[in-house]
Design a protein around this motif. Structure first.
Motif, PDB file in Angstrom:
ATOM      1  N   THR B 263      24.246   4.036  10.273  1.00  0.00           N
ATOM      2  CA  THR B 263      24.872   4.550  11.494  1.00  0.00           C
ATOM      3  C   THR B 263      25.550   3.415  12.265  1.00  0.00           C
ATOM      4  N   GLU B 264      25.982   2.385  11.562  1.00  0.00           N
ATOM      5  CA  GLU B 264      26.489   1.194  12.237  1.00  0.00           C
ATOM      6  C   GLU B 264      28.001   1.264  12.434  1.00  0.00           C
ATOM      7  N   GLY B 265      28.437   1.192  13.698  1.00  0.00           N
ATOM      8  CA  GLY B 265      29.867   1.047  13.975  1.00  0.00           C
ATOM      9  C   GLY B 265      30.653   2.338  13.823  1.00  0.00           C
ATOM     10  N   GLY B 266      31.846   2.184  13.256  1.00  0.00           N
ATOM     11  CA  GLY B 266      32.790   3.293  13.150  1.00  0.00           C
ATOM     12  C   GLY B 266      32.210   4.508  12.461  1.00  0.00           C
ATOM     13  N   VAL B 267      31.304   4.309  11.514  1.00  0.00           N
ATOM     14  CA  VAL B 267      30.762   5.460  10.800  1.00  0.00           C
ATOM     15  C   VAL B 267      30.012   6.397  11.749  1.00  0.00           C
ATOM     16  N   LEU B 268      29.406   5.838  12.802  1.00  0.00           N
ATOM     17  CA  LEU B 268      28.658   6.693  13.732  1.00  0.00           C
ATOM     18  C   LEU B 268      29.618   7.604  14.500  1.00  0.00           C
ATOM     19  N   ASP B 269      30.785   7.093  14.870  1.00  0.00           N
ATOM     20  CA  ASP B 269      31.782   7.939  15.529  1.00  0.00           C
ATOM     21  C   ASP B 269      32.153   9.100  14.621  1.00  0.00           C
ATOM     22  N   ALA B 270      32.262   8.811  13.324  1.00  0.00           N
ATOM     23  CA  ALA B 270      32.647   9.847  12.379  1.00  0.00           C
ATOM     24  C   ALA B 270      31.519  10.846  12.164  1.00  0.00           C
ATOM     25  N   GLN B 271      30.279  10.364  12.154  1.00  0.00           N
ATOM     26  CA  GLN B 271      29.139  11.257  11.927  1.00  0.00           C
ATOM     27  C   GLN B 271      28.852  12.096  13.167  1.00  0.00           C
ATOM     28  N   ALA B 272      29.030  11.497  14.315  1.00  0.00           N
ATOM     29  CA  ALA B 272      28.805  12.139  15.611  1.00  0.00           C
ATOM     30  C   ALA B 272      27.465  12.869  15.659  1.00  0.00           C
TER      31      ALA B 272
END
Lengths: 292, 391, 321
Positions: B263-272
């Motif tokens: 869940t680190e960085g940009g991927v968390l924005d995508a996972q929301a």
């Protein structure tokens, strides 16, 4: 047996969803290959472009999805027309030169897409009402994938009817079989060829728009889609719509049910299945139905 | 001439040729010792391919430190030579060779992939310090010139194992991307998890990077009746996995523990929202409460309009390590003296809290348990508690 | 002098000039450049192997990366357990490559054209996955490190300097090049071209074409295996990525760029591909593939018959994939 079925039901259903997604990706490649004799390695790029269109335009509303679909079709037709025009001068030079050209275009397009959309995977939300999950005999399943089975299934039927049952389809199939003969009857085969290229490309971009919530756009997705499409096309049989459907559904099951049953061998299953089919039927599954 | 003499003659010939080559530039890169002018540092990060997003974070972290210090480290003007690590060991090795042998850099920082780290280890061990800021295979030990400001690949799993064994009442399923980092992570987890009395339901590796549909694996996970799952995914695979974990209803049934990369960085924005409630172990979180971090996060957000990640933080620290070491090396700055100075660099005042290198050249640092929670319109990794010190 | 004679003389002169430049290179360029040239030579050897199948025999392949990998890992294993003498590694790696080709080849031989291409792709992909999976043999995805410096001949000191490793790689490359050139001039080489141009006719006059094609496949496998061993000697490290799809695809594309059927074309094509991606790509970091894409498009339109076909009359029969 019953408990096995229960345990793997979701995988089987998902195999159908995944298979239909593969069909929308692969059928265009198959037709273009069968009809125009063009090996289009930029085919995965078309899917990726469609998926990025969905990411950029669909906002969770049905209108957004509709707009994305229309733009996606436009991108596909334009892209297909462009590729047809670029590969036309190479028609006499064999598949390898076409492969060189179309892969070159795919590399250039991939660089442009990363510059525009960045390097992250960009998940795309389906329209409201299709988000969330539903229960299927006690197992959770995403609503969108069920809806996708409906939509892509209808699309597959439409493509099948168009190519196998209509007079346009008859003309196209005749062009596949004997281009010179069709030309002799006064038909401008070049228009047919452009039309099929544009249609096949539009199917790929529509696949991208609809498939984005399942296979999200990101760097490398073009290559994934290209390889999967190639596998489906040769497993099914080149230039055949029923073949592409058969191949797509088979590979869909291999990639879901097969993986669920044999997780340890998951990375070998896709190409293993292809090897088995090709070693058995080098002309693909469709040769079981049609001979010659 | 008997055989032995002939052999000796051949050896002499080769030795002569080698001397000539060295003299003429085709051999070893000549080491530049200079007490004035800019110091050349190599930045080896992916600028293309599936790891590009990580590479961008690392570049940002390094450049932020440099910008905050007027482009100087240790009081010396820095000239950064950037090379594209790419996706494979081959591309990474070629890029590293360019930095060391053509650009003649004093030291290198960066490196995302463990395979690149292994492939280039011999090159750096010839005498160019590498202050790595991500990749850290467990097999890399006894290196003299290779330092890492990140961690060792099995540490996030190690940090989490005992905690999960205590918290989860029932078997735990292990699911990871099928490459060395995934195997290391799971091995680390099992080490502390089994020791604390945990029970493993099953251990499965998913093909990487070709798996985009995790449904069959999730189906098997559900069937196993496990109470919790420990996973390792990063980048695009992490987005797909977390999304589908929620879509197939597992997020309601099976507690999800993972190495922090998930869940680190940009991927968390995508996972929301799909990531909400996921527990991860990491050496850093952007919301850590300390002064250095507050300042770092503020500056980072101003510069890049995003929260810093552990990748950016470790690269920021790598620049800090170089800063201190270049200063300590003083006038007699060579790759050799720089490396000696790195060994003596002592405590680093990092946004993650203070840490220092151990004998293995990796940080001794505190690990944190984080939970993905909704916060001011977005989602972030909120620190729940400390998991203890490793390294 | 007759035009034929003039051409032959010019060709010799160009060949000699290229050889002189190759020999002088370590004195002219830096260590990174020389290791890049070593990589190019290895890749060129692989391209020659692909050319033997695709250009000469008319079998488009994406599978030579598999035998390249078999050779590379064999070289690595031999070097750490048996002998650090290069030629020993080379011979065993070539043998392993040929053996792997002999085992897998019969499956591919059932098909031609695109089906052949896809079967070989499957072989390549399965080899790639296996390389990552077989930890005990390959050390998995982190790669096989710790390969000792190569000893070119027994009794000589190990080669650690890039320039000397380059000479070893160059010597092996020239040897392989010469062997393949001899092979192509033999009646066997002519028969392979016959398979490409019209397999049915050749079979009708009594040639066992499938056996010939399989033999070519094994020879190409040996060649790719030898190239793998060169790779191990030059890099002293092997990872699964070295036998990935990219390697197979770029080797095939290098052959197409060079002009199907031409050995020197394949070699120059390989050089162009590596230089564009790694060397030029280094100056616009992150855009190596973009440059490659532009190269492909330019070559397709500007050189319809590839580099080697620039001044050659068009052949009547083109290779059809």
């Amino acid at each position: 047996m019953l408990s096995w079925l229960d345990g793997n039901l979701v995988s089987m259903v998902d195999g159908v969803a995944y298979g239909l997604l593969l069909f929308t990706l692969a059928v265009g490649l198959s037709l273009v290959f069968g009809m125009m004799d063009v090996l289009n390695l930029a085919h995965g790029t078309l899917y990726l472009a469609g998926a990025y269109v969905a990411y950029a335009l669909s906002d969770g509303s049905w209108l957004g999805l509709l707009v994305a679909l229309l733009v996606g079709i436009g991108v596909g037709v334009a892209g297909g027309g462009l590729l047809a025009a670029l590969t036309q001068p190479l028609a006499a030079r064999g598949h390898l030169d076409q492969a060189l050209l179309t892969l070159g275009i795919a590399f250039i397009a991939a660089d442009v897409l990363v510059a525009v959309f960045g390097a992250q995977v960009l998940p795309t939300a389906p329209p409201d009402g299709l988000t969330g999950r539903t229960s299927m005999l006690g197992h959770s399943y995403p609503v969108y994938r069920l809806a996708f089975i409906g939509i892509a299934g209808a699309l597959a039927l439409l493509v099948y009817a168009l190519f196998e049952r209509s007079s346009i389809g008859a003309l196209v199939r005749a062009t596949v079989a004997d281009r010179d003969m069709v030309r002799a009857t006064g038909v401008d085969t070049r228009k047919v060829l452009f039309g099929v290229f544009a249609f096949g490309a539009a199917l790929a971009t529509v696949g991208g728009v609809l498939g984005a919530p399942i296979l999200a756009p990101g760097p490398g997705v073009d290559e994934t889609v290209l390889v999967l499409s190639l596998v489906v096309v040769v497993v099914g049989g080149l230039g055949s719509v029923p073949g592409a459907l058969l191949g797509a559904l088979l590979i869909g099951q291999v990639q879901t049910l097969g993986v669920a049953v044999l997780p340890t061998y998951a990375p070998f299953l896709l190409f293993g299945a292809m090897l088995v089919v090709l070693a058995w039927r080098p002309d693909g599954l469709v040769s079981l139905v049609r001979r010659g | 001439m008997d055989l032995r003499n002939r052999t000796r003659a051949r050896v002499a010939l080769v030795a002569a040729a080698a001397t000539l080559l060295t003299a003429c530039g085709g051999g070893l890169g000549s080491e530049e010792s200079s007490d004035s002018g800019p110091v050349k540092i190599g930045l080896l990060v992916p600028q293309s391919g599936v790891y590009k997003a990580l590479g961008d974070d690392m570049k940002n972290g390094y450049e932020l430190y440099l910008d905050q210090h007027d482009g100087k480290l240790g009081g010396r003007e820095i000239e950064t030579a950037t090379a594209d690590e790419g996706e494979t060991a081959d591309s990474g090795k070629a890029a590293a060779e360019k930095l060391v042998k053509q650009d003649n850099v004093m030291a290198v920082t960066g490196v995302v992939s463990s395979a690149v780290m292994n492939g280039t280890a011999d090159l750096f061990e010839e005498g160019t310090p590498l202050v790595g800021s991500n990749a850290s295979p467990t097999t890399l030990t006894d290196a003299k010139y290779i330092w890492r400001t990140s961690y060792v690949n099995d540490e996030p799993g190690k940090a989490l194992g005992a905690y999960v064994a205590e918290k989860v009442d029932g078997p735990v399923y292990l699911l990871a991307a099928d490459y060395q980092a995934g195997i290391d992570e799971v091995t680390g987890f099992k080490e502390t998890f089994l020791a604390a009395g945990g029970k493993v339901a099953d251990e499965v590796y998913t093909p990487f990077p070709t798996t985009t549909n995790f449904q069959p694996f999730l189906s098997n996970l559900e069937k196993s009746g496990a109470k919790a799952v420990f996973t390792f995914y990063a980048g695009g695979a992490a987005v797909d996995f977390v999304k589908q974990y929620e879509q197939f209803g597992l997020s309601d049934k099976v507690a999800h523990y993972s190495a922090g990369f998930l869940t680190e960085g940009g991927v968390l924005d995508a996972q929301a929202a799909a990531a909400e409630g996921t527990f991860t172990a990491m050496n850093y979180s952007a919301d850590l409460d300390n002064d250095v971090n507050a300042e770092f996060v503020k500056a980072y957000e101003e510069a890049y309009d995003a929260k810093p990640t552990t990748y950016a933080m470790a690269s920021y620290d790598a620049a800090q390590v170089l800063d201190k070491a270049i200063e300590a090396a003083g006038d007699d700055l060579t790759s050799e003296t720089l490396n000696d100075a790195i060994a003596e660099v002592g405590e680093i005042d990092s946004p993650r809290g203070p840490w220092s290198f151990n004998d293995n050249g990796t940080p001794v640092q505190t690990w944190y348990l984080r939970e993905v929670q909704a916060a001011d319109g977005g989602f972030s990794n909120v620190v729940i508690e400390e998991l203890g010190e490793l390294g | 002098m007759s035009p034929v004679l003039v051409r032959a003389v010019v060709r010799r002169l160009v060949g000699a000039a290229v050889l002189v430049v190759l020999l002088a290179l370590p004195w002219l360029v830096n260590a990174y450049a020389i290791s890049t040239v070593s990589r190019i030579l290895v890749f060129a050897a692989l391209a020659i192997s692909v050319n033997l199948l695709t250009g000469v025999t008319g079998l488009p392949t994406l599978g030579q990366s598999a035998y390249f990998g078999v050779g590379a890992y064999t070289g690595a294993i031999v070097s750490t357990t048996l002998s650090d003498v290069g030629p020993v590694q080379l011979v065993l790696a070539a043998g392993a490559g040929a053996l792997a080709a002999a085992v897998t080849g019969p499956v591919a031989m059932r098909a031609r054209g695109v089906a052949f291409l896809m079967i070989t792709l499957a072989i390549g992909e399965i080899a790639y996955v296996a390389a990552g999976r077989l930890d005990a043999v390959t050390y998995g995805t982190d790669g096989y490190s710790g390969v000792p410096a190569v000893v070119p001949l027994p009794g000589i000191a190990p080669l650690v300097i890039d320039g000397l490793v380059y000479y070893y790689v160059l010597a092996v490359f020239l040897l392989l090049y010469g062997l393949v050139a001899l092979l192509l001039r033999s009646p066997f080489g002519l028969a392979l071209r016959g398979i490409r141009d019209n397999e049915d006719r050749l079979r009708a006059v009594g040639y066992p074409t499938t056996a010939f094609a399989l033999a070519a496949y094994c020879i190409a496998g040996a060649l790719a295996g030898a190239a793998g061993s060169m790779w191990t000697s030059a890099q002293r490290f092997v990872a699964p990525g070295d036998l990935g799809f990219d390697v197979a695809a770029l080797a095939l594309l290098a052959v197409i760029i060079g002009g199907l059927g031409s050995m020197w074309g394949a070699s120059v094509g390989a050089a162009l591909v590596v230089l564009t991606r790694d060397y030029l790509g280094g100056y616009v970091a992150g855009h190596g593939l973009l440059l490659l894409g532009v190269l492909f498009v330019v070559v397709v339109y500007a050189m319809p018959r590839g580099l080697s076909g620039v001044r050659r009359p068009r052949r009547t029969s083109e290779v059809r994939a």
